[in-house]
Design an enzyme around this catalytic site. Structure first.
Site, PDB file in Angstrom:
ATOM      1  N   ILE A  31     -19.258  -7.072  39.051  1.00 12.28           N
ATOM      2  CA  ILE A  31     -19.123  -7.613  40.469  1.00 12.28           C
ATOM      3  C   ILE A  31     -17.886  -7.241  41.461  1.00 12.28           C
ATOM      4  O   ILE A  31     -18.112  -7.401  42.511  1.00 12.28           O
ATOM      5  CB  ILE A  31     -19.085  -9.228  40.198  1.00 12.28           C
ATOM      6  CG1 ILE A  31     -19.671  -9.962  41.183  1.00 12.28           C
ATOM      7  CG2 ILE A  31     -17.749  -9.740  39.930  1.00 12.28           C
ATOM      8  CD1 ILE A  31     -20.083 -11.500  41.295  1.00 12.28           C
ATOM      9  N   GLY A  93      -5.061  -8.925  30.471  1.00  7.35           N
ATOM     10  CA  GLY A  93      -5.845  -9.190  31.480  1.00  7.35           C
ATOM     11  C   GLY A  93      -7.276  -9.615  31.125  1.00  7.35           C
ATOM     12  O   GLY A  93      -8.176  -9.623  32.096  1.00  7.35           O
ATOM     13  N   HIS A 100     -16.622  -7.287  26.130  1.00  4.89           N
ATOM     14  CA  HIS A 100     -17.573  -6.451  26.979  1.00  4.89           C
ATOM     15  C   HIS A 100     -16.713  -5.247  27.042  1.00  4.89           C
ATOM     16  O   HIS A 100     -15.274  -5.180  27.146  1.00  4.89           O
ATOM     17  CB  HIS A 100     -17.505  -6.952  28.354  1.00  4.89           C
ATOM     18  CG  HIS A 100     -16.435  -7.543  28.916  1.00  4.89           C
ATOM     19  ND1 HIS A 100     -16.023  -8.832  28.545  1.00  4.89           N
ATOM     20  CD2 HIS A 100     -15.637  -7.284  29.953  1.00  4.89           C
ATOM     21  CE1 HIS A 100     -14.822  -9.143  29.298  1.00  4.89           C
ATOM     22  NE2 HIS A 100     -14.660  -8.092  29.997  1.00  4.89           N
ATOM     23  N   HIS A 102     -15.664  -2.188  29.435  1.00  7.53           N
ATOM     24  CA  HIS A 102     -16.044  -1.512  30.918  1.00  7.53           C
ATOM     25  C   HIS A 102     -16.020  -0.080  30.882  1.00  7.53           C
ATOM     26  O   HIS A 102     -15.436   0.646  29.695  1.00  7.53           O
ATOM     27  CB  HIS A 102     -14.409  -1.765  31.370  1.00  7.53           C
ATOM     28  CG  HIS A 102     -14.039  -3.119  31.702  1.00  7.53           C
ATOM     29  ND1 HIS A 102     -14.075  -3.834  33.050  1.00  7.53           N
ATOM     30  CD2 HIS A 102     -13.340  -4.170  30.720  1.00  7.53           C
ATOM     31  CE1 HIS A 102     -13.741  -5.002  32.862  1.00  7.53           C
ATOM     32  NE2 HIS A 102     -13.311  -5.200  31.641  1.00  7.53           N
TER      33      HIS A 102
HETATM   34  P1  AMP Z   1     -12.181  -8.654  31.623  1.00  6.13           P
HETATM   35  O1  AMP Z   1     -10.862  -8.883  32.829  1.00  6.13           O
HETATM   36  O2  AMP Z   1     -11.465  -7.476  30.926  1.00  6.13           O
HETATM   37  O3  AMP Z   1     -12.329  -9.867  30.897  1.00  6.13           O
HETATM   38  O4  AMP Z   1     -13.222  -8.261  32.823  1.00  6.13           O
HETATM   39  C1  AMP Z   1     -14.358  -9.187  33.215  1.00  6.13           C
HETATM   40  C2  AMP Z   1     -14.969  -8.678  34.118  1.00  6.13           C
HETATM   41  O5  AMP Z   1     -16.074  -9.236  34.552  1.00  6.13           O
HETATM   42  C3  AMP Z   1     -14.216  -8.407  35.405  1.00  6.13           C
HETATM   43  O6  AMP Z   1     -14.243  -6.835  35.755  1.00  6.13           O
HETATM   44  C4  AMP Z   1     -14.959  -8.980  36.506  1.00  6.13           C
HETATM   45  O7  AMP Z   1     -15.187  -8.444  37.781  1.00  6.13           O
HETATM   46  C5  AMP Z   1     -16.383  -9.143  35.986  1.00  6.13           C
HETATM   47  N1  AMP Z   1     -17.274 -10.289  36.269  1.00  6.13           N
HETATM   48  C6  AMP Z   1     -16.969 -11.456  36.556  1.00  6.13           C
HETATM   49  N2  AMP Z   1     -17.963 -12.265  36.817  1.00  6.13           N
HETATM   50  C7  AMP Z   1     -18.881 -11.338  37.016  1.00  6.13           C
HETATM   51  C8  AMP Z   1     -20.295 -11.438  37.353  1.00  6.13           C
HETATM   52  N3  AMP Z   1     -20.850 -12.651  37.781  1.00  6.13           N
HETATM   53  N4  AMP Z   1     -21.061 -10.395  37.344  1.00  6.13           N
HETATM   54  C9  AMP Z   1     -20.665  -9.201  36.747  1.00  6.13           C
HETATM   55  N5  AMP Z   1     -19.220  -8.873  36.604  1.00  6.13           N
HETATM   56  C10 AMP Z   1     -18.676 -10.153  36.545  1.00  6.13           C
END
Ligand code: AMP
Ligand code: ZN
Length: 114
Positions: A31, A93, A100, A102
């Site tokens: 997002i 972070g 997940h 990235h």
């Molecule tokens: P992390 O900081 O590694 O836990 O990554 C979490 C990721 O999830 C971040 O890059 C956010 O931008 C992404 N994120 C949060 N909410 C959503 C959402 N509703 N849809 C897609 N990505 C999201």
């Protein structure tokens, strides 16, 4: 089940457009993209952090990695290059505590990361 954003998306309780799904994985566009292509490879099963993986998860992590390569190939960016990242806990972070991967592609990525 903990209150988990990705579990809610996977269950369909929060709307999101999935780029790919199979029995074990879903792929979501981030997002808040940090590169022209920024997707998340997410296992359907709730696993909070990398520290919670067990030996039985080796195949799952392998599938995540191969799915990352497939997504980048579909974007035609595989030969240019890309980065895969798992953030684990506070120093890295991590904000969503459901593992997940990235996948970042489509621009030159700096090293070392910030
Ligand atoms: P992390 O900081 O590694 O836990 O990554 C979490 C990721 O999830 C971040 O890059 C956010 O931008 C992404 N994120 C949060 N909410 C959503 C959402 N509703 N849809 C897609 N990505 C999201
Ligand atoms: Zn979850």
């Amino acid at each position: 089940m903990p209150d988990c954003l990705f579990c809610k998306i996977i269950a369909g309780d929060i709307p999101a457009s999935l780029l790919y799904e199979d029995e074990r994985l879903v792929v979501l566009a981030d997002i808040n993209p940090q590169a022209p292509t920024h997707v998340l490879i997410i296992p359907r099963r709730h696993i909070a952090t990398l520290n919670d993986l067990g030996p039985g998860d080796d195949a799952l992590v392998g599938e995540m990695t191969r799915r990352a390569a497939a997504v980048v190939r579909e974007h035609g960016l595989d030969s240019r290059g890309y980065r895969t990242v798992f953030n684990c806990n506070a120093d890295a972070g991590q904000t969503v505590f459901h593992i997940h991967m990235h996948v970042l592609a489509g621009r030159r990525l700096a090293w070392p990361p910030g």
